[in-house]
Scaffold this motif. Structure first.
Motif, PDB file in Angstrom:
ATOM      1  N   LYS A 208      41.498  29.556  27.493  1.00 37.89           N
ATOM      2  CA  LYS A 208      42.071  29.950  26.197  1.00 37.89           C
ATOM      3  C   LYS A 208      43.071  31.090  26.327  1.00 37.89           C
ATOM      4  CE  LYS A 208      39.805  27.021  23.803  1.00 37.89           C
ATOM      5  NZ  LYS A 208      40.466  25.868  23.226  1.00 37.89           N
ATOM      6  N   GLY A 209      43.274  31.631  27.549  1.00 38.37           N
ATOM      7  CA  GLY A 209      44.297  32.648  27.744  1.00 38.37           C
ATOM      8  C   GLY A 209      43.788  34.059  27.954  1.00 38.37           C
ATOM      9  N   ALA A 210      42.497  34.236  28.151  1.00 37.93           N
ATOM     10  CA  ALA A 210      41.955  35.573  28.392  1.00 37.93           C
ATOM     11  C   ALA A 210      42.416  36.078  29.755  1.00 37.93           C
ATOM     12  CB  ALA A 210      40.432  35.552  28.328  1.00 37.93           C
ATOM     13  N   GLN A 211      42.646  37.383  29.850  1.00 37.95           N
ATOM     14  CA  GLN A 211      43.103  38.004  31.085  1.00 37.95           C
ATOM     15  C   GLN A 211      41.973  38.853  31.664  1.00 37.95           C
ATOM     16  OE1 GLN A 211      46.129  37.563  32.548  1.00 37.95           O
ATOM     17  NE2 GLN A 211      46.441  36.023  30.959  1.00 37.95           N
ATOM     18  N   PRO A 212      41.548  38.597  32.907  1.00 41.86           N
ATOM     19  CA  PRO A 212      40.522  39.449  33.508  1.00 41.86           C
ATOM     20  C   PRO A 212      41.125  40.748  34.031  1.00 41.86           C
ATOM     21  CG  PRO A 212      41.125  37.698  35.018  1.00 41.86           C
ATOM     22  CD  PRO A 212      41.883  37.451  33.737  1.00 41.86           C
ATOM     23  N   THR A 213      40.343  41.816  33.999  1.00 38.04           N
ATOM     24  CA  THR A 213      40.790  43.064  34.608  1.00 38.04           C
ATOM     25  C   THR A 213      40.713  42.905  36.122  1.00 38.04           C
ATOM     26  OG1 THR A 213      38.568  43.981  34.535  1.00 38.04           O
ATOM     27  CG2 THR A 213      40.006  44.451  32.648  1.00 38.04           C
ATOM     28  N   GLY A 214      41.196  43.886  36.843  1.00 40.01           N
ATOM     29  CA  GLY A 214      41.223  43.798  38.295  1.00 40.01           C
ATOM     30  C   GLY A 214      39.855  43.629  38.920  1.00 40.01           C
ATOM     31  N   THR A 215      38.889  44.406  38.467  1.00 38.77           N
ATOM     32  CA  THR A 215      37.543  44.334  39.022  1.00 38.77           C
ATOM     33  C   THR A 215      36.879  43.006  38.690  1.00 38.77           C
ATOM     34  OG1 THR A 215      37.366  46.714  38.724  1.00 38.77           O
ATOM     35  CG2 THR A 215      35.335  45.528  39.163  1.00 38.77           C
ATOM     36  N   VAL A 216      37.023  42.551  37.463  1.00 35.76           N
ATOM     37  CA  VAL A 216      36.437  41.274  37.064  1.00 35.76           C
ATOM     38  C   VAL A 216      37.115  40.130  37.814  1.00 35.76           C
ATOM     39  CG1 VAL A 216      36.066  39.706  35.123  1.00 35.76           C
ATOM     40  CG2 VAL A 216      35.704  42.142  34.828  1.00 35.76           C
ATOM     41  N   HIS A 217      38.409  40.262  38.059  1.00 35.96           N
ATOM     42  CA  HIS A 217      39.127  39.249  38.828  1.00 35.96           C
ATOM     43  C   HIS A 217      38.564  39.158  40.243  1.00 35.96           C
ATOM     44  CE1 HIS A 217      42.411  37.605  41.285  1.00 35.96           C
ATOM     45  NE2 HIS A 217      42.679  36.887  40.195  1.00 35.96           N
ATOM     46  N   ASP A 218      38.317  40.301  40.878  1.00 39.04           N
ATOM     47  CA  ASP A 218      37.762  40.323  42.233  1.00 39.04           C
ATOM     48  C   ASP A 218      36.349  39.729  42.273  1.00 39.04           C
ATOM     49  OD1 ASP A 218      40.088  41.490  43.095  1.00 39.04           O
ATOM     50  OD2 ASP A 218      39.263  43.526  43.122  1.00 39.04           O
ATOM     51  N   ILE A 219      35.517  40.080  41.291  1.00 36.90           N
ATOM     52  CA  ILE A 219      34.155  39.551  41.231  1.00 36.90           C
ATOM     53  C   ILE A 219      34.183  38.037  41.043  1.00 36.90           C
ATOM     54  CG2 ILE A 219      32.042  39.534  39.840  1.00 36.90           C
ATOM     55  CD1 ILE A 219      32.645  42.505  39.220  1.00 36.90           C
ATOM     56  N   SER A 220      35.045  37.568  40.157  1.00 28.43           N
ATOM     57  CA  SER A 220      35.142  36.132  39.892  1.00 28.43           C
ATOM     58  C   SER A 220      35.697  35.378  41.092  1.00 28.43           C
ATOM     59  CB  SER A 220      36.034  35.885  38.676  1.00 28.43           C
ATOM     60  OG  SER A 220      35.522  36.531  37.549  1.00 28.43           O
ATOM     61  N   LYS A 221      36.618  36.005  41.782  1.00 29.27           N
ATOM     62  CA  LYS A 221      37.215  35.370  42.958  1.00 29.27           C
ATOM     63  C   LYS A 221      36.172  35.183  44.059  1.00 29.27           C
ATOM     64  CE  LYS A 221      41.316  35.776  45.848  1.00 29.27           C
ATOM     65  NZ  LYS A 221      42.454  36.623  46.169  1.00 29.27           N
ATOM     66  N   LYS A 222      35.313  36.199  44.252  1.00 32.98           N
ATOM     67  CA  LYS A 222      34.251  36.089  45.251  1.00 32.98           C
ATOM     68  C   LYS A 222      33.259  34.989  44.890  1.00 32.98           C
ATOM     69  CE  LYS A 222      34.301  40.847  46.855  1.00 32.98           C
ATOM     70  NZ  LYS A 222      33.582  42.133  46.867  1.00 32.98           N
ATOM     71  N   ALA A 223      33.042  34.763  43.593  1.00 28.90           N
ATOM     72  CA  ALA A 223      32.098  33.745  43.144  1.00 28.90           C
ATOM     73  C   ALA A 223      32.720  32.353  43.122  1.00 28.90           C
ATOM     74  CB  ALA A 223      31.571  34.094  41.759  1.00 28.90           C
ATOM     75  N   GLY A 224      34.030  32.258  43.319  1.00 24.76           N
ATOM     76  CA  GLY A 224      34.685  30.960  43.356  1.00 24.76           C
ATOM     77  C   GLY A 224      35.028  30.391  41.998  1.00 24.76           C
ATOM     78  N   VAL A 225      35.189  31.231  41.008  1.00 24.84           N
ATOM     79  CA  VAL A 225      35.499  30.763  39.652  1.00 24.84           C
ATOM     80  C   VAL A 225      36.905  30.180  39.584  1.00 24.84           C
ATOM     81  CG1 VAL A 225      35.830  31.522  37.263  1.00 24.84           C
ATOM     82  CG2 VAL A 225      33.881  32.340  38.575  1.00 24.84           C
ATOM     83  N   PHE A 226      37.849  30.771  40.297  1.00 27.21           N
ATOM     84  CA  PHE A 226      39.240  30.335  40.187  1.00 27.21           C
ATOM     85  C   PHE A 226      39.480  29.006  40.886  1.00 27.21           C
ATOM     86  CE2 PHE A 226      39.532  34.935  39.462  1.00 27.21           C
ATOM     87  CZ  PHE A 226      40.067  34.888  38.184  1.00 27.21           C
ATOM     88  N   THR A 227      38.657  28.672  41.885  1.00 22.22           N
ATOM     89  CA  THR A 227      38.784  27.341  42.487  1.00 22.22           C
ATOM     90  C   THR A 227      38.324  26.281  41.501  1.00 22.22           C
ATOM     91  OG1 THR A 227      36.608  27.552  43.501  1.00 22.22           O
ATOM     92  CG2 THR A 227      38.499  28.206  44.830  1.00 22.22           C
ATOM     93  N   GLN A 228      37.285  26.585  40.724  1.00 18.51           N
ATOM     94  CA  GLN A 228      36.824  25.647  39.705  1.00 18.51           C
ATOM     95  C   GLN A 228      37.830  25.538  38.574  1.00 18.51           C
ATOM     96  OE1 GLN A 228      32.901  26.693  38.440  1.00 18.51           O
ATOM     97  NE2 GLN A 228      32.017  26.429  40.479  1.00 18.51           N
TER      98      GLN A 228
END
Length: 87
Positions: A58-78
């Motif tokens: 829907k267009g939400a922007q993650p902050t830097g820390t949340v982006h790093d946490i999500s990246k480690k969990a593999g959210v962006f590949t999904q």
């Protein structure tokens, strides 16, 4: 605009909720939805991946820390896999 950011919950030990929140709200302000939990001391993370993907879609922007946490969990590949589907 909506952001995915950390909301502090611990008084002595810092533990954080990952929330979807309006940009104009303060850090401990009212949030739209809780989408995860992060404990930096014990290095524990619990994420509600479908909720995170919904807000990112829907267009939400993650902050830097949340982006790093999500990246480690593999959210962006999904997220990229969901965007390549044809309807």
């Amino acid at each position: 605009m909506v952001k995915l950011r950390l909301k502090r919950c611990g008084r002595k030990q810092a533990v954080y909720r990952i929330v979807a929140i309006d940009v104009r709200s303060r850090r401990e302000g009212r949030y739209l939805r809780k989408v995860g939990f992060y404990d930096p001391i014990n290095n524990q993370t619990h994420l509600n991946v479908p909720a995170i993907l919904y807000f990112l879609d829907k267009g939400a922007q993650p902050t830097g820390t949340v982006h790093d946490i999500s990246k480690k969990a593999g959210v962006f590949t999904q997220l990229s896999l969901n965007q390549t589907k044809f309807y």
